[in-house]
Design a protein around this motif. Structure first.
Motif, PDB file in Angstrom:
ATOM      1  N   PRO A  27       0.693  -1.366  -0.049  1.00  0.00           N
ATOM      2  CA  PRO A  27      -0.002   0.069  -0.021  1.00  0.00           C
ATOM      3  C   PRO A  27       0.882   1.380  -0.001  1.00  0.00           C
ATOM      4  O   PRO A  27       0.586   2.449  -0.603  1.00  0.00           O
ATOM      5  CB  PRO A  27      -0.681  -0.060   1.287  1.00  0.00           C
ATOM      6  N   VAL A  31       0.635   3.979  -3.124  1.00  0.00           N
ATOM      7  CA  VAL A  31      -0.009   5.503  -2.828  1.00  0.00           C
ATOM      8  C   VAL A  31       1.245   6.544  -3.309  1.00  0.00           C
ATOM      9  O   VAL A  31       0.850   7.530  -3.499  1.00  0.00           O
ATOM     10  CB  VAL A  31      -0.634   5.748  -1.641  1.00  0.00           C
ATOM     11  N   GLU A  32       2.563   6.229  -3.150  1.00  0.00           N
ATOM     12  CA  GLU A  32       3.603   7.154  -3.125  1.00  0.00           C
ATOM     13  C   GLU A  32       3.543   7.661  -4.530  1.00  0.00           C
ATOM     14  O   GLU A  32       3.765   9.106  -4.569  1.00  0.00           O
ATOM     15  CB  GLU A  32       4.781   6.311  -2.825  1.00  0.00           C
ATOM     16  N   MET A  34       1.150   7.962  -6.747  1.00  0.00           N
ATOM     17  CA  MET A  34      -0.242   8.515  -7.323  1.00  0.00           C
ATOM     18  C   MET A  34      -0.088  10.133  -7.380  1.00  0.00           C
ATOM     19  O   MET A  34       0.166  10.749  -6.266  1.00  0.00           O
ATOM     20  CB  MET A  34      -1.304   7.986  -6.499  1.00  0.00           C
ATOM     21  N   ARG A  57      -3.632  10.385   1.732  1.00  0.00           N
ATOM     22  CA  ARG A  57      -3.295   8.978   1.485  1.00  0.00           C
ATOM     23  C   ARG A  57      -4.496   7.960   1.720  1.00  0.00           C
ATOM     24  O   ARG A  57      -4.435   6.956   1.085  1.00  0.00           O
ATOM     25  CB  ARG A  57      -2.051   8.748   2.546  1.00  0.00           C
ATOM     26  N   GLN A  58      -5.602   8.458   2.368  1.00  0.00           N
ATOM     27  CA  GLN A  58      -6.589   7.480   2.410  1.00  0.00           C
ATOM     28  C   GLN A  58      -7.472   7.345   1.225  1.00  0.00           C
ATOM     29  O   GLN A  58      -7.809   6.477   0.933  1.00  0.00           O
ATOM     30  CB  GLN A  58      -7.562   8.046   3.622  1.00  0.00           C
ATOM     31  N   LYS A  60      -6.027   7.861  -1.942  1.00  0.00           N
ATOM     32  CA  LYS A  60      -5.374   6.838  -2.753  1.00  0.00           C
ATOM     33  C   LYS A  60      -5.249   5.471  -2.161  1.00  0.00           C
ATOM     34  O   LYS A  60      -5.088   4.635  -3.097  1.00  0.00           O
ATOM     35  CB  LYS A  60      -3.981   7.468  -2.366  1.00  0.00           C
ATOM     36  N   ALA A  61      -5.464   4.991  -0.844  1.00  0.00           N
ATOM     37  CA  ALA A  61      -5.359   3.683  -0.571  1.00  0.00           C
ATOM     38  C   ALA A  61      -6.749   3.354  -0.973  1.00  0.00           C
ATOM     39  O   ALA A  61      -6.843   2.010  -1.399  1.00  0.00           O
ATOM     40  CB  ALA A  61      -5.555   3.744   1.073  1.00  0.00           C
ATOM     41  N   TRP A  63      -8.243   3.905  -3.723  1.00  0.00           N
ATOM     42  CA  TRP A  63      -8.088   3.555  -5.490  1.00  0.00           C
ATOM     43  C   TRP A  63      -6.941   2.287  -5.483  1.00  0.00           C
ATOM     44  O   TRP A  63      -7.478   1.514  -6.213  1.00  0.00           O
ATOM     45  CB  TRP A  63      -7.274   4.685  -6.020  1.00  0.00           C
ATOM     46  N   HIS A  64      -6.154   2.165  -4.415  1.00  0.00           N
ATOM     47  CA  HIS A  64      -5.475   0.975  -4.786  1.00  0.00           C
ATOM     48  C   HIS A  64      -6.123  -0.374  -4.256  1.00  0.00           C
ATOM     49  O   HIS A  64      -6.029  -1.204  -4.875  1.00  0.00           O
ATOM     50  CB  HIS A  64      -4.378   1.031  -3.491  1.00  0.00           C
ATOM     51  N   SER A  80      -7.554   1.414 -11.253  1.00  0.00           N
ATOM     52  CA  SER A  80      -6.480   1.928 -10.538  1.00  0.00           C
ATOM     53  C   SER A  80      -6.619   3.553 -10.567  1.00  0.00           C
ATOM     54  O   SER A  80      -7.632   4.014 -11.394  1.00  0.00           O
ATOM     55  CB  SER A  80      -5.248   1.660 -10.916  1.00  0.00           C
ATOM     56  N   TRP A  81      -5.731   4.174  -9.962  1.00  0.00           N
ATOM     57  CA  TRP A  81      -5.692   5.633 -10.073  1.00  0.00           C
ATOM     58  C   TRP A  81      -5.610   6.143 -11.549  1.00  0.00           C
ATOM     59  O   TRP A  81      -5.965   7.463 -11.847  1.00  0.00           O
ATOM     60  CB  TRP A  81      -4.532   6.259  -9.218  1.00  0.00           C
TER      61      TRP A  81
END
Length: 292
Positions: A27, A31-32, A34, A57-58, A60-61, A63-64, A80-81
């Motif tokens: 994870p 996210v890093e 994106m 980050r939430q 993005k998480a 999306w992951h 995905s993103w």
């Protein structure tokens, strides 16, 4: 069914492969990198909201996890993103093209807001429309509503005061629930999201099942779409042009896009043209046997 060498070479493109590869990252790794990029064009509120989203980050998480569920566990199309960025850019492009031709956004017509506010609605709707896939594919639109509402409040805090913030959040939520197959968009912005989501069809978004040998009309037609462009129309203000390498792509246009366009509210304003941009159609499979 086995695929001929040319078909294997042609469908082995990064879009679907990267979706699976990215889903295998931790994870934190996922996210890093994106970052959603959009042409803000002087819309300061949009820039501010987008900066917050890119630092969230939430979000993005979600999306992951959505992509892990889609690409790895269900082996369906990319969530995905990258899908989020494509839909957001298409939605913004559609809105601006329609506005250029005098089509008034619903938040302008119904609430006396500005075009910049309509851009906030379509972008936030794109960013959050399928976060519910992080819970489950079935009913993911409802899960998206559940997750998105508090996130939207946070992203808009200090950007809009009440009661305007509630209007923007409500319009985004309406767009999310209306993008489902049997959805009923009540605003132009909701219709734009519905169509934009369907237009992420180019360059292999749905090729994951195809690459695994799961050949069907869905996977065949998805592999046949090369490009989607949006510009000025002839018979209607806006033209959506879909370039195919094989006529099986018509299933994406007539079978899937038509269903999303119908009832979206965009029908009077948008024309769709699909054509094959090659002298000879490329063969996707040596033969297709009907499995009954």
């Amino acid at each position: 069914m086995s695929l001929d060498p040319e078909s294997r070479r042609r469908i082995a493109e990064p879009a679907s492969a990267d979706a699976v590869k990215e889903a295998r990252l931790t994870p934190a790794e996922a996210v890093e990198h994106m970052r959603i990029r959009l042409p803000e064009r002087g819309n300061r509120s949009l820039r501010r909201v987008l900066e917050r989203a890119n630092n969230d980050r939430q979000l993005k998480a979600w999306w992951h996890v959505s992509n892990v569920n889609a690409a790895v566990r269900l082996e369906i199309n990319d969530h995905s993103w990258v899908h989020i960025q494509i839909v957001a850019n298409i939605a913004l492009k559609l809105l601006r093209e329609l506005a250029k031709h005098g089509v008034e956004p619903s938040v302008v017509r119904d609430y006396g807001m500005e075009s910049d506010d309509a851009e906030i609605v379509v972008v936030l709707a794109a960013l959050t429309h399928c976060v519910g896939m992080s819970v489950h594919r079935r009913g993911h639109e409802d899960w998206s509503l559940f997750l998105a509402e508090p996130k939207l409040q946070a992203l808009l805090d200090g950007v809009y005061d009440e009661p305007d913030r509630t209007v923007i959040v409500s319009e985004v939520l309406q767009a999310i629930t209306s993008h489902r197959a049997d959805g009923e968009p009540l605003s132009l912005e909701a219709g734009i999201l519905r169509v934009a989501d369907a237009l992420d069809m180019a360059k292999g978004r749905s090729r994951i099942p195809f690459e695994k040998g799961q050949v069907s009309m869905h996977s065949l037609s998805a592999a046949a779409i090369d490009a989607v462009t949006i510009g000025d129309g002839e018979s209607k203000p806006v033209r959506i042009e879909i370039v195919m390498n094989n006529s099986s792509g018509l299933f994406q246009v007539d079978g899937l896009l038509k269903a999303k366009l119908r009832g979206s509210g965009l029908e009077p304003h948008v024309e769709v043209i699909a054509h094959i941009d090659t002298a000879d159609e490329k063969r996707l499979v040596p033969e297709y046997r009907l499995d009954v």
